[in-house]
Write a protein that holds these residues in place. Structure first.
Motif, short mmCIF file in Angstrom:
data_model
loop_
_atom_site.label_atom_id
_atom_site.label_comp_id
_atom_site.label_asym_id
_atom_site.label_seq_id
_atom_site.Cartn_x
_atom_site.Cartn_y
_atom_site.Cartn_z
N UNK A 25 0.71 -1.19 -0.01
CA UNK A 25 -0.06 0.12 -0.08
C UNK A 25 0.89 1.12 -0.07
N UNK A 26 2.25 1.16 0.58
CA UNK A 26 2.97 2.49 0.34
C UNK A 26 3.96 2.17 -0.77
N UNK A 27 3.80 1.46 -1.82
CA UNK A 27 4.71 1.52 -2.93
C UNK A 27 4.83 2.66 -3.56
N UNK A 28 3.82 3.79 -3.43
CA UNK A 28 4.05 4.77 -4.32
C UNK A 28 5.17 5.90 -3.39
N UNK B 144 9.28 0.48 -8.53
CA UNK B 144 8.29 1.31 -9.42
C UNK B 144 8.35 2.48 -9.01
N UNK B 145 8.48 3.01 -7.90
CA UNK B 145 8.69 4.47 -7.52
C UNK B 145 9.98 4.85 -7.90
N UNK B 146 11.11 3.90 -7.85
CA UNK B 146 12.54 4.52 -8.33
C UNK B 146 12.31 4.59 -9.68
N UNK B 147 11.74 4.02 -10.63
CA UNK B 147 11.67 4.00 -12.05
C UNK B 147 10.91 5.19 -12.35
N UNK B 148 9.82 5.51 -11.65
CA UNK B 148 9.04 6.63 -11.91
C UNK B 148 9.97 8.01 -11.82
N UNK B 149 10.64 8.06 -10.74
CA UNK B 149 11.58 9.16 -10.26
C UNK B 149 12.57 9.26 -11.63
N UNK B 150 13.12 8.12 -12.02
CA UNK B 150 14.10 8.02 -12.95
C UNK B 150 13.63 8.56 -14.17
N UNK B 151 12.41 8.50 -14.63
CA UNK B 151 11.58 8.87 -15.78
C UNK B 151 11.44 10.29 -15.55
N UNK B 152 11.37 10.86 -14.51
CA UNK B 152 11.11 12.15 -14.35
C UNK B 152 12.43 12.99 -14.45
N UNK B 153 13.42 12.39 -14.36
CA UNK B 153 14.85 13.40 -14.38
C UNK B 153 15.12 13.43 -16.00
N UNK B 154 15.87 14.54 -16.20
CA UNK B 154 16.43 14.88 -17.57
C UNK B 154 17.56 13.91 -17.78
N UNK B 155 17.65 13.57 -19.10
CA UNK B 155 18.87 12.67 -19.33
C UNK B 155 20.18 13.60 -19.79
N UNK C 74 -2.45 19.52 -17.94
CA UNK C 74 -1.55 20.85 -18.28
C UNK C 74 -0.48 20.75 -19.29
N UNK C 75 -0.39 19.40 -19.95
CA UNK C 75 0.43 19.36 -20.93
C UNK C 75 1.85 18.79 -20.38
N UNK C 76 1.95 18.19 -19.04
CA UNK C 76 2.93 17.78 -18.65
C UNK C 76 3.23 16.55 -19.12
N UNK C 77 4.56 16.16 -18.95
CA UNK C 77 5.08 14.75 -19.59
C UNK C 77 4.25 13.60 -18.83
N UNK C 78 4.11 12.76 -19.71
CA UNK C 78 3.07 11.70 -19.23
C UNK C 78 4.10 10.59 -18.52
N UNK C 79 4.66 10.86 -17.44
CA UNK C 79 5.18 10.03 -16.65
C UNK C 79 4.29 9.00 -15.68
N UNK C 80 4.41 7.67 -15.87
CA UNK C 80 3.70 6.96 -15.10
C UNK C 80 4.47 5.94 -13.87
N UNK C 81 3.75 5.93 -13.04
CA UNK C 81 4.51 4.64 -12.20
C UNK C 81 3.69 3.58 -12.35
#
Length: 582
Positions: A291-294, A299-310, A538-545
């Motif tokens: 229940x606290x996986x968010x 998957x939370x680590x993956x989400x944070x990585x996708x939100x970071x600029x390359x 609001x046209x944000x990047x479509x980052x999913x967890x």
């Protein structure tokens, strides 16, 4: 020697499959069971010695003949798809539970080779709440010994359709047990062929399961044969290292060939399995909440990585930038891409366009771009999800009808509502009421027009609503006995938000009513989506967890629903589940 009873069960597509059942020899307060899945090419009759040598007299034992094997029907070594075999596993275990009154938490599954990959894929995709899982020499990567064998087989299948391959493996490369070698060579039920689609599906599923092994959190024992000539060892090791199970153990069996449970010295393996199972049943199942996986987890680590600029000079960054540029220039000639850029690629409007699957655009090039866009793996999966939603709605509506209840249907994030109205059109009886909601005024307007066009204004209404407003959901009127939530929870990482929505639905749905919900435990293009597409917010990047099926099911279960059925596409991307209010 325990005596097997020969039985049959009807699997998900109506096919009747064969299995053997060995009743428990000792009575227990709670029935317990071991379910065995045989190697590729073999059948349940070749597992009699495992049943006897385990010596678990207080456990019932079950082993099937997979379709296309042994006494089960179908072309030898074939199946409609590997995913169909995995769903057969789900149907078989469900049959065992309901027919023999055994709860899932009193079941241990043992799979060998191909059977082990089936069991692992089932554990990943369907998130069963069984007591534990034993994998012996899982065929995560078959040694094909021919360079580029998999790409070559895939090309041949595309050109000529399905075909069959005869196994090159001799019995002496499977086991050092002389009796087992002779019985394998002389057994008329051994299937030496395997279809290309099953072999390729096995490889694709195995790649996915090894990569996403952290999603599997069942207590798990892995047995690796040291001198295996049939499957590669490295993927087994990688799977174990990534495995999310809080309780896991790995054993390397020195000198063993591929038939781990049929080897000359198999007592070493059997003893380890027996000890593992006995340990699992000495204590209650361990509590393992997601229940606290968010807040924390892979998957939370993956989400944070996708939100970071390359990195600025990264080739991947340049590639994604060029893709974005192409979509915002030439891509606008495609109607689907244009809608996505305007409303967000995850919007109900965009999904409604994908569901219709008719390529449109300016000039011929626009239509060609649109066809390529609509044929992307993600959108193909979404359209399969739509088909599964229609089946799920029909299934729940049938259950309500057979119990004498009129259907009162609600969808709390319907987009324009086309798929719901399509499902209603296929029902044998009109619902008593249909309530559709969406947060977007655009979708509400489109949905009202669809209701009018289909002459449903006497029973249906479309209203603006927040799918995460617990009080508003709890006050849904008329009180629904079937609620659909499709394509919504996947877009929001926060489990607290999803739990709030589910609590509202639990208050709204009558006891015995149904909830249909979708999930996205896996997506091969999740980085491409995050770095090139925009969302409706609001046209944000479509980052999913990604929310694993186990995590999603726990949220639903905690709210007061019990899952009774599930569908998933052949790629393992999108799930559709039916649960009942308890």
């Amino acid at each position: 020697m325990r005596t097997a009873h020969e039985q049959q069960f009807t699997t998900h597509d109506g096919t009747v499959l064969f299995y053997r059942y060995w009743p428990a020899m000792e009575n227990m307060t709670a029935a317990r069971a071991v379910v065995l899945f045989h190697r590729g090419h073999e059948h349940s009759g070749r597992l009699q010695h495992v049943v006897d040598e385990l010596g678990l007299c207080d456990f019932a034992m079950f082993a099937w003949d997979a379709r296309g094997h042994g006494h089960s029907p179908g072309a030898r070594g074939d199946s409609p798809s590997f995913a169909a075999l995995v769903r057969d596993v789900d149907s078989f275990v469900h049959h065992v539970c309901t027919t023999y009154n055994i709860t899932p938490d009193n079941i241990v599954v043992i799979g060998q080779s191909v059977g082990a990959v089936l069991a692992a894929t089932w554990a990943h995709d369907y998130a069963p709440q069984i007591r534990g899982l034993v994998l012996a020499a899982p065929a995560f990567q078959v040694k094909l010994y021919v360079p580029f064998a998999r790409p070559g087989l895939a090309l041949l299948q595309r050109l000529f359709g399905n075909f069959f391959i005869t196994s090159y493996v001799k019995a002496r490369f499977l086991t050092q047990d002389t009796e087992r070698i002779q019985s394998y060579d002389n057994d008329p039920l051994v299937t030496r062929a395997i279809s290309a689609r099953v072999l390729l599906g096995l490889g694709e599923a195995a790649d996915r399961i090894v990569a996403d092994a952290p999603a599997i959190r069942l207590p798990l024992q892995l047995l690796i044969s040291e001198n295996d000539w049939v499957v590669q060892r490295a993927p087994q090791e990688s799977f174990f290292e990534r495995l999310g199970s809080p309780l896991k153990e790995r054993h390397l069996l020195a000198g063993f060939l591929h038939d781990t449970l049929g080897e000359r010295d198999r007592k070493l393996a059997i003893d380890k399995i027996r000890a593992f199972i006995e340990r699992l049943f000495r204590v209650p199942p361990a509590a393992d909440s997601l229940l606290q996986a968010h807040h924390s987890g892979y998957t939370r680590d993956e989400e944070l990585g996708l939100g970071k600029a390359l990195p600025a000079l990264s080739l991947r960054r340049l590639n994604f930038a060029l893709t974005r540029l192409a979509m915002r220039t030439l891509g606008r000639l495609s109607e689907g891409i244009s809608i996505g850029l305007t409303t967000g690629f995850d919007s109900g409007t965009s999904l409604d366009y994908v569901y219709r699957n008719r390529a449109r655009g300016a000039l011929l090039i626009g239509k060609l771009i649109d066809r390529g866009y609509l044929n992307s793996i993600g959108w193909r999966g979404v359209r399969v999800r739509r088909l599964h939603l229609l089946r799920a709605i029909a299934s729940a509506a049938r259950e309500l009808r057979e119990s004498g209840q009129p259907l009162r249907l609600a969808d709390i994030a319907a987009g324009p509502g086309r798929y719901v109205l399509d499902a209603v059109a296929q029902l044998p009886e009109r619902p008593q009421s249909i309530v559709l909601r969406d947060f977007s005024e655009l979708n509400v307007g489109l949905g009202r027009a669809l209701i009018a066009a289909r002459q449903l204004t006497d029973i249906a209404r479309f209203e603006t609503g927040d799918a995460f407003d617990e009080a508003a959901l709890a006050s849904l009127t008329p009180r629904p006995n079937l609620v659909v939530v499709s394509g919504l929870y996947e877009l929001f990482s926060d489990n607290d938000l999803v739990a709030c929505s589910l609590r509202g639905l639990a208050r709204a749905v009558e006891v015995g009513g149904y909830l249909i919900y979708t999930g996205q435990p896996w997506h091969p293009q999740i980085e491409l989506i995050a770095r090139t597409l925009t969302s409706h917010r609001g046209q944000q990047a479509w980052v999913m967890r990604r929310r694993t099926q186990a995590e999603l099911d726990e949220l639903v279960r905690t709210a007061g629903f019990s899952k009774i059925a599930q569908w998933i596409d052949d790629w393992g991307m999108f799930t559709v589940s039916v649960s009942r209010r308890i």
